[in-house]
Scaffold this motif. Structure first.
Motif, PDB file in Angstrom:
ATOM      1  N   LYS A 129     -73.442  32.345   4.821  1.00 50.36           N
ATOM      2  CA  LYS A 129     -74.348  31.921   3.750  1.00 50.36           C
ATOM      3  C   LYS A 129     -75.593  32.810   3.734  1.00 50.36           C
ATOM      4  CE  LYS A 129     -74.185  27.534   2.915  1.00 50.36           C
ATOM      5  NZ  LYS A 129     -74.376  26.077   3.030  1.00 50.36           N
ATOM      6  N   ALA A 130     -76.139  33.084   4.910  1.00 52.03           N
ATOM      7  CA  ALA A 130     -77.371  33.867   5.008  1.00 52.03           C
ATOM      8  C   ALA A 130     -77.160  35.333   4.641  1.00 52.03           C
ATOM      9  CB  ALA A 130     -77.940  33.770   6.416  1.00 52.03           C
ATOM     10  N   LEU A 131     -75.990  35.867   4.953  1.00 53.08           N
ATOM     11  CA  LEU A 131     -75.736  37.294   4.740  1.00 53.08           C
ATOM     12  C   LEU A 131     -74.810  37.557   3.548  1.00 53.08           C
ATOM     13  CD1 LEU A 131     -75.201  38.280   8.485  1.00 53.08           C
ATOM     14  CD2 LEU A 131     -77.271  38.553   7.129  1.00 53.08           C
ATOM     15  N   ALA A 132     -74.660  36.583   2.677  1.00 52.56           N
ATOM     16  CA  ALA A 132     -73.747  36.719   1.534  1.00 52.56           C
ATOM     17  C   ALA A 132     -74.073  37.971   0.720  1.00 52.56           C
ATOM     18  CB  ALA A 132     -73.842  35.491   0.642  1.00 52.56           C
ATOM     19  N   GLY A 133     -73.060  38.792   0.525  1.00 52.95           N
ATOM     20  CA  GLY A 133     -73.229  40.010  -0.269  1.00 52.95           C
ATOM     21  C   GLY A 133     -73.783  41.187   0.511  1.00 52.95           C
ATOM     22  N   GLN A 134     -74.311  40.938   1.693  1.00 48.61           N
ATOM     23  CA  GLN A 134     -74.912  42.021   2.453  1.00 48.61           C
ATOM     24  C   GLN A 134     -74.026  42.515   3.582  1.00 48.61           C
ATOM     25  OE1 GLN A 134     -78.523  39.944   3.535  1.00 48.61           O
ATOM     26  NE2 GLN A 134     -79.644  40.980   1.902  1.00 48.61           N
ATOM     27  N   ALA A 135     -73.001  41.733   3.925  1.00 46.69           N
ATOM     28  CA  ALA A 135     -72.071  42.133   4.985  1.00 46.69           C
ATOM     29  C   ALA A 135     -70.740  41.456   4.718  1.00 46.69           C
ATOM     30  CB  ALA A 135     -72.610  41.735   6.348  1.00 46.69           C
ATOM     31  N   ASP A 136     -69.657  42.117   5.087  1.00 48.72           N
ATOM     32  CA  ASP A 136     -68.345  41.512   4.874  1.00 48.72           C
ATOM     33  C   ASP A 136     -68.030  40.535   6.001  1.00 48.72           C
ATOM     34  OD1 ASP A 136     -67.928  43.511   6.795  1.00 48.72           O
ATOM     35  OD2 ASP A 136     -65.862  43.820   6.174  1.00 48.72           O
ATOM     36  N   GLY A 137     -67.141  39.616   5.718  1.00 42.27           N
ATOM     37  CA  GLY A 137     -66.801  38.556   6.656  1.00 42.27           C
ATOM     38  C   GLY A 137     -66.260  39.049   7.980  1.00 42.27           C
ATOM     39  N   LYS A 138     -65.513  40.157   7.938  1.00 43.42           N
ATOM     40  CA  LYS A 138     -64.923  40.687   9.163  1.00 43.42           C
ATOM     41  C   LYS A 138     -66.014  41.162  10.131  1.00 43.42           C
ATOM     42  CE  LYS A 138     -61.188  43.783  10.546  1.00 43.42           C
ATOM     43  NZ  LYS A 138     -60.200  44.753  10.081  1.00 43.42           N
ATOM     44  N   THR A 139     -67.012  41.843   9.607  1.00 46.56           N
ATOM     45  CA  THR A 139     -68.115  42.322  10.443  1.00 46.56           C
ATOM     46  C   THR A 139     -68.877  41.145  11.029  1.00 46.56           C
ATOM     47  OG1 THR A 139     -68.333  44.275   9.035  1.00 46.56           O
ATOM     48  CG2 THR A 139     -70.191  43.763  10.467  1.00 46.56           C
ATOM     49  N   ILE A 140     -69.162  40.148  10.177  1.00 45.50           N
ATOM     50  CA  ILE A 140     -69.884  38.965  10.646  1.00 45.50           C
ATOM     51  C   ILE A 140     -69.085  38.280  11.750  1.00 45.50           C
ATOM     52  CG2 ILE A 140     -70.748  36.689  10.002  1.00 45.50           C
ATOM     53  CD1 ILE A 140     -71.279  37.842   7.187  1.00 45.50           C
ATOM     54  N   SER A 141     -67.783  38.115  11.541  1.00 42.63           N
ATOM     55  CA  SER A 141     -66.922  37.461  12.510  1.00 42.63           C
ATOM     56  C   SER A 141     -66.921  38.198  13.849  1.00 42.63           C
ATOM     57  CB  SER A 141     -65.503  37.367  11.966  1.00 42.63           C
ATOM     58  OG  SER A 141     -64.621  36.847  12.918  1.00 42.63           O
ATOM     59  N   ASN A 142     -66.800  39.514  13.814  1.00 40.50           N
ATOM     60  CA  ASN A 142     -66.796  40.298  15.046  1.00 40.50           C
ATOM     61  C   ASN A 142     -68.101  40.153  15.813  1.00 40.50           C
ATOM     62  OD1 ASN A 142     -64.200  41.230  14.546  1.00 40.50           O
ATOM     63  ND2 ASN A 142     -64.895  43.141  13.604  1.00 40.50           N
ATOM     64  N   VAL A 143     -69.221  40.167  15.086  1.00 38.66           N
ATOM     65  CA  VAL A 143     -70.527  40.044  15.720  1.00 38.66           C
ATOM     66  C   VAL A 143     -70.689  38.650  16.331  1.00 38.66           C
ATOM     67  CG1 VAL A 143     -73.017  39.961  15.268  1.00 38.66           C
ATOM     68  CG2 VAL A 143     -71.637  41.821  14.340  1.00 38.66           C
ATOM     69  N   VAL A 144     -70.284  37.601  15.582  1.00 41.04           N
ATOM     70  CA  VAL A 144     -70.388  36.229  16.090  1.00 41.04           C
ATOM     71  C   VAL A 144     -69.566  36.061  17.370  1.00 41.04           C
ATOM     72  CG1 VAL A 144     -69.811  33.811  15.599  1.00 41.04           C
ATOM     73  CG2 VAL A 144     -70.956  35.182  13.867  1.00 41.04           C
ATOM     74  N   LYS A 145     -68.338  36.591  17.366  1.00 41.20           N
ATOM     75  CA  LYS A 145     -67.492  36.504  18.553  1.00 41.20           C
ATOM     76  C   LYS A 145     -68.142  37.187  19.739  1.00 41.20           C
ATOM     77  CE  LYS A 145     -63.042  36.254  16.220  1.00 41.20           C
ATOM     78  NZ  LYS A 145     -61.867  37.034  15.785  1.00 41.20           N
ATOM     79  N   LYS A 146     -68.713  38.368  19.481  1.00 39.69           N
ATOM     80  CA  LYS A 146     -69.345  39.136  20.550  1.00 39.69           C
ATOM     81  C   LYS A 146     -70.546  38.388  21.130  1.00 39.69           C
ATOM     82  CE  LYS A 146     -71.909  43.026  20.038  1.00 39.69           C
ATOM     83  NZ  LYS A 146     -72.188  44.369  19.554  1.00 39.69           N
ATOM     84  N   LEU A 147     -71.356  37.777  20.276  1.00 41.43           N
ATOM     85  CA  LEU A 147     -72.561  37.105  20.748  1.00 41.43           C
ATOM     86  C   LEU A 147     -72.300  35.749  21.384  1.00 41.43           C
ATOM     87  CD1 LEU A 147     -75.064  37.990  17.866  1.00 41.43           C
ATOM     88  CD2 LEU A 147     -74.911  39.022  20.132  1.00 41.43           C
ATOM     89  N   LEU A 148     -71.244  35.069  20.961  1.00 38.77           N
ATOM     90  CA  LEU A 148     -70.934  33.760  21.522  1.00 38.77           C
ATOM     91  C   LEU A 148     -70.078  33.829  22.791  1.00 38.77           C
ATOM     92  CD1 LEU A 148     -70.239  31.556  18.373  1.00 38.77           C
ATOM     93  CD2 LEU A 148     -72.254  31.531  19.833  1.00 38.77           C
ATOM     94  N   ALA A 149     -69.425  34.953  22.996  1.00 40.69           N
ATOM     95  CA  ALA A 149     -68.524  35.080  24.164  1.00 40.69           C
ATOM     96  C   ALA A 149     -69.308  35.168  25.464  1.00 40.69           C
ATOM     97  CB  ALA A 149     -67.648  36.309  24.020  1.00 40.69           C
TER      98      ALA A 149
END
Length: 149
Positions: A129-149
């Motif tokens: 929601k915060a990054l809508a249009g500024q980043a694709d979902g795949k990039t967001i997903s990879n970053v979230v996985k990296k930071l939560l792991a």
């Protein structure tokens, strides 16, 4: 100027320049806009958010196709797809770098007090929601996985 009007102007320019790749990409955008408008019940114009999502979907389709063609050793088919991505991305807002996405997601995680992979869905929702249009979902997903792991 609406996206439809911009597309029409760009199509005229591409026709005059005999730029077949750009013309093909622009026609795909126009087709997707018309399809989305008919699905939504003859609405006059799409909202800016809907337009961005539509353009991101077109970019993702072309990137996926290019990846498949490259895997199958078909650069002759991959090159036009990549060229179309460049044409479509002109109509999208500037994309954030991975470092900028990482900083934004880290802030979301810190503000929400999220931890562990169990919170991935909540973080993804907030980040998307915060990054809508500024980043694709795949990039967001990879970053979230990296930071939560």
């Amino acid at each position: 100027m609406s996206l439809s009007a911009q597309i029409m102007d760009e199509m005229k320019t591409a026709m005059r320049a005999k730029d077949t790749v750009a013309l093909e990409a622009l026609r795909a955008i126009k087709s997707a806009i018309l399809l989305a408008q008919t699905e939504s019940g003859a609405k006059e114009e799409l909202s800016a958010d809907e337009e961005i999502k539509l353009l991101q979907r077109l970019v993702k389709q072309r990137k996926d196709s290019a990846a498949i063609y490259t895997e199958q050793n078909r650069p002759d088919l991959a090159e036009p797809e990549i060229a179309q991505v460049a044409v479509i991305e002109k109509f999208l807002p500037a994309q954030l770098s991975e470092a900028e996405v990482e900083a934004a997601v880290a802030k979301i995680i810190a503000d929400g007090g999220f931890s562990g992979m169990a919170a991935m869905g909540q973080v993804m929702g907030a980040a998307s929601k915060a990054l809508a249009g500024q980043a694709d979902g795949k990039t967001i997903s990879n970053v979230v996985k990296k930071l939560l792991a």
